[in-house]
Design a protein around this motif. Structure first.
Motif, PDB file in Angstrom:
ATOM      1  N   ASP A  35       0.853  -1.196   0.000  1.00 36.13           N
ATOM      2  CA  ASP A  35       0.000   0.000   0.000  1.00 36.13           C
ATOM      3  C   ASP A  35       0.884   1.240   0.000  1.00 36.13           C
ATOM      4  O   ASP A  35       2.112   1.144   0.121  1.00 36.13           O
ATOM      5  CB  ASP A  35      -0.908  -0.027   1.230  1.00 36.13           C
ATOM      6  CG  ASP A  35      -2.202   0.726   1.023  1.00 36.13           C
ATOM      7  OD1 ASP A  35      -3.137   0.537   1.841  1.00 36.13           O
ATOM      8  OD2 ASP A  35      -2.302   1.513   0.053  1.00 36.13           O
ATOM      9  N   SER A  36       0.269   2.388  -0.133  1.00 40.47           N
ATOM     10  CA  SER A  36       1.011   3.648  -0.098  1.00 40.47           C
ATOM     11  C   SER A  36       1.675   3.832   1.254  1.00 40.47           C
ATOM     12  O   SER A  36       1.126   3.447   2.278  1.00 40.47           O
ATOM     13  CB  SER A  36       0.054   4.815  -0.359  1.00 40.47           C
ATOM     14  OG  SER A  36      -0.588   4.663  -1.593  1.00 40.47           O
ATOM     15  N   VAL A  37       2.854   4.452   1.238  1.00 42.16           N
ATOM     16  CA  VAL A  37       3.606   4.630   2.481  1.00 42.16           C
ATOM     17  C   VAL A  37       3.998   6.087   2.676  1.00 42.16           C
ATOM     18  O   VAL A  37       4.228   6.822   1.711  1.00 42.16           O
ATOM     19  CB  VAL A  37       4.865   3.737   2.528  1.00 42.16           C
ATOM     20  CG1 VAL A  37       4.478   2.276   2.471  1.00 42.16           C
ATOM     21  CG2 VAL A  37       5.844   4.082   1.425  1.00 42.16           C
ATOM     22  N   ASN A  38       4.067   6.474   3.964  1.00 41.21           N
ATOM     23  CA  ASN A  38       4.562   7.803   4.328  1.00 41.21           C
ATOM     24  C   ASN A  38       6.041   7.769   4.685  1.00 41.21           C
ATOM     25  O   ASN A  38       6.708   8.805   4.702  1.00 41.21           O
ATOM     26  CB  ASN A  38       3.818   8.332   5.559  1.00 41.21           C
ATOM     27  CG  ASN A  38       2.348   8.565   5.287  1.00 41.21           C
ATOM     28  OD1 ASN A  38       1.972   8.901   4.169  1.00 41.21           O
ATOM     29  ND2 ASN A  38       1.534   8.381   6.304  1.00 41.21           N
ATOM     30  N   GLY A  67       2.534   2.750   6.699  1.00 38.97           N
ATOM     31  CA  GLY A  67       1.464   2.921   5.741  1.00 38.97           C
ATOM     32  C   GLY A  67       0.765   4.253   5.912  1.00 38.97           C
ATOM     33  O   GLY A  67       0.699   4.786   7.025  1.00 38.97           O
ATOM     34  N   ALA A  68       0.258   4.786   4.823  1.00 34.80           N
ATOM     35  CA  ALA A  68      -0.496   6.033   4.889  1.00 34.80           C
ATOM     36  C   ALA A  68      -1.675   5.843   5.838  1.00 34.80           C
ATOM     37  O   ALA A  68      -2.428   4.885   5.710  1.00 34.80           O
ATOM     38  CB  ALA A  68      -0.977   6.414   3.500  1.00 34.80           C
ATOM     39  N   ALA A  81       8.000   4.769  -4.935  1.00 33.74           N
ATOM     40  CA  ALA A  81       6.770   4.682  -4.147  1.00 33.74           C
ATOM     41  C   ALA A  81       5.558   4.343  -5.011  1.00 33.74           C
ATOM     42  O   ALA A  81       4.669   3.595  -4.573  1.00 33.74           O
ATOM     43  CB  ALA A  81       6.545   5.988  -3.389  1.00 33.74           C
ATOM     44  N   THR A  82       5.524   4.871  -6.233  1.00 33.54           N
ATOM     45  CA  THR A  82       4.376   4.630  -7.108  1.00 33.54           C
ATOM     46  C   THR A  82       4.266   3.162  -7.504  1.00 33.54           C
ATOM     47  O   THR A  82       3.178   2.676  -7.790  1.00 33.54           O
ATOM     48  CB  THR A  82       4.473   5.495  -8.365  1.00 33.54           C
ATOM     49  OG1 THR A  82       5.746   5.267  -8.978  1.00 33.54           O
ATOM     50  CG2 THR A  82       4.314   6.964  -8.021  1.00 33.54           C
ATOM     51  N   GLU A  83       5.407   2.447  -7.500  1.00 37.63           N
ATOM     52  CA  GLU A  83       5.390   1.026  -7.848  1.00 37.63           C
ATOM     53  C   GLU A  83       5.542   0.147  -6.613  1.00 37.63           C
ATOM     54  O   GLU A  83       5.636  -1.075  -6.720  1.00 37.63           O
ATOM     55  CB  GLU A  83       6.467   0.731  -8.887  1.00 37.63           C
ATOM     56  CG  GLU A  83       6.229   1.469 -10.192  1.00 37.63           C
ATOM     57  CD  GLU A  83       7.188   1.059 -11.288  1.00 37.63           C
ATOM     58  OE1 GLU A  83       7.798  -0.033 -11.190  1.00 37.63           O
ATOM     59  OE2 GLU A  83       7.348   1.836 -12.248  1.00 37.63           O
ATOM     60  N   ARG A  84       5.593   0.765  -5.436  1.00 35.87           N
ATOM     61  CA  ARG A  84       5.551   0.051  -4.153  1.00 35.87           C
ATOM     62  C   ARG A  84       6.717  -0.910  -3.961  1.00 35.87           C
ATOM     63  O   ARG A  84       6.531  -2.083  -3.585  1.00 35.87           O
ATOM     64  CB  ARG A  84       4.208  -0.647  -3.957  1.00 35.87           C
ATOM     65  CG  ARG A  84       3.066   0.358  -3.955  1.00 35.87           C
ATOM     66  CD  ARG A  84       1.730  -0.266  -3.715  1.00 35.87           C
ATOM     67  NE  ARG A  84       0.666   0.742  -3.773  1.00 35.87           N
ATOM     68  CZ  ARG A  84      -0.615   0.466  -3.787  1.00 35.87           C
ATOM     69  NH1 ARG A  84      -1.025  -0.791  -3.742  1.00 35.87           N
ATOM     70  NH2 ARG A  84      -1.515   1.430  -3.829  1.00 35.87           N
ATOM     71  N   SER A 110      11.027   8.011  -0.652  1.00 40.53           N
ATOM     72  CA  SER A 110      11.042   8.086  -2.112  1.00 40.53           C
ATOM     73  C   SER A 110      12.447   8.502  -2.539  1.00 40.53           C
ATOM     74  O   SER A 110      13.228   9.012  -1.725  1.00 40.53           O
ATOM     75  CB  SER A 110      10.002   9.072  -2.629  1.00 40.53           C
ATOM     76  OG  SER A 110      10.311  10.379  -2.182  1.00 40.53           O
TER      77      SER A 110
END
Lengths: 113, 110
Positions: free
Chosen positions: B27-30, B91-92, B65-68, B51
């Motif tokens: 999933d998206s990450v901070n 995770g976000a 980040a966009t491709e995890r 990133s």
């Protein structure tokens, strides 16, 4: 950066007893955490230690078993209560600085017999 | 919750060789950090890299980040590089909690 010390470094305890682990950071930090690492495994977050309020526990961990204190911005304790052999593990204190990097103490190796 | 998988699980290198360790997340990450746990158990923070690319001596890391995924490169490996390498992500929307990956155990031999 942050330098973290933990006491004790290791202990052997009898089942049914409790152990309190101390964590000291050399500077004020925004967040402190407690993790557990079982032999050969990854790290699992037990709880976030909140300064001046109750800790925030992760699923599977409860306050009665793992009471946590954080009286100020540099110190925290974790107690492992009513221990059983399944509690044998390494317990790690961690702190996050304002720059979001996270640092770890050397760990407390606990064996419960 | 967010899943973090690392590959390979085990790696044996001769001193002087290069290697690439991979971290995939679901999933998206901070926040994403790489750690080295030495044979004595101490965790050392290598990189904070949500990133982009960073380098520190023989080590470098790249996070897309966009491709995890994130990659950790070790060049000219030394025996002191032995240990376990962990990727950890926040995770976000998970309130500053790092979730650790499964780890890559590296052994560098003479």
């Amino acid at each position: 950066s942050a330098v973290i010390s933990q006491k004790p470094s290791r202990d052997i305890c009898q089942r049914g007893t409790s152990l309190t682990i101390q964590c000291q950071v050399d500077s004020q930090v925004t967040m402190m955490f407690w993790y557990r690492q079982q032999p050969g495994q990854s790290l699992t977050l037990i709880a976030t230690a909140n300064q001046g309020s109750e800790a925030t526990y992760e699923s599977g961990f409860v306050i009665d078993k793992f009471p946590i204190s954080r009286p100020n911005l540099t110190f925290s304790t974790l107690t492992v209560s009513n221990m059983s052999p399944e509690d044998s593990s390494i317990y790690l204190c961690s702190a996050r600085t304002g720059g979001n990097k996270q640092y770890f103490g050397p760990g407390t190796r606990l064996t419960v017999t | 919750g967010i899943q973090v998988e690392q590959s390979p699980p085990d790696l044996i290198l001769q001193e002087g060789a290069n290697s690439t360790l991979r971290c995939n997340f679901s999933d998206s990450v901070n926040n994403l950090q790489w750690f080295h746990q030495n044979p004595w158990g101490q965790l050392i923070n290598l990189f904070y890299i949500p990133s982009g690319t960073k380098q520190n001596g023989r080590l470098s890391a790249t996070t897309v980040a966009t491709e995890r995924y994130s990659l950790l490169y070790i060049s000219s490996s030394q025996t002191t590089d032995s240990g376990v390498y962990f990727c950890a992500v926040e995770g976000a929307g998970t309130a500053s909690k790092l979730t650790f990956g499964t780890g890559t155990r590296l052994q560098v031999t003479l």
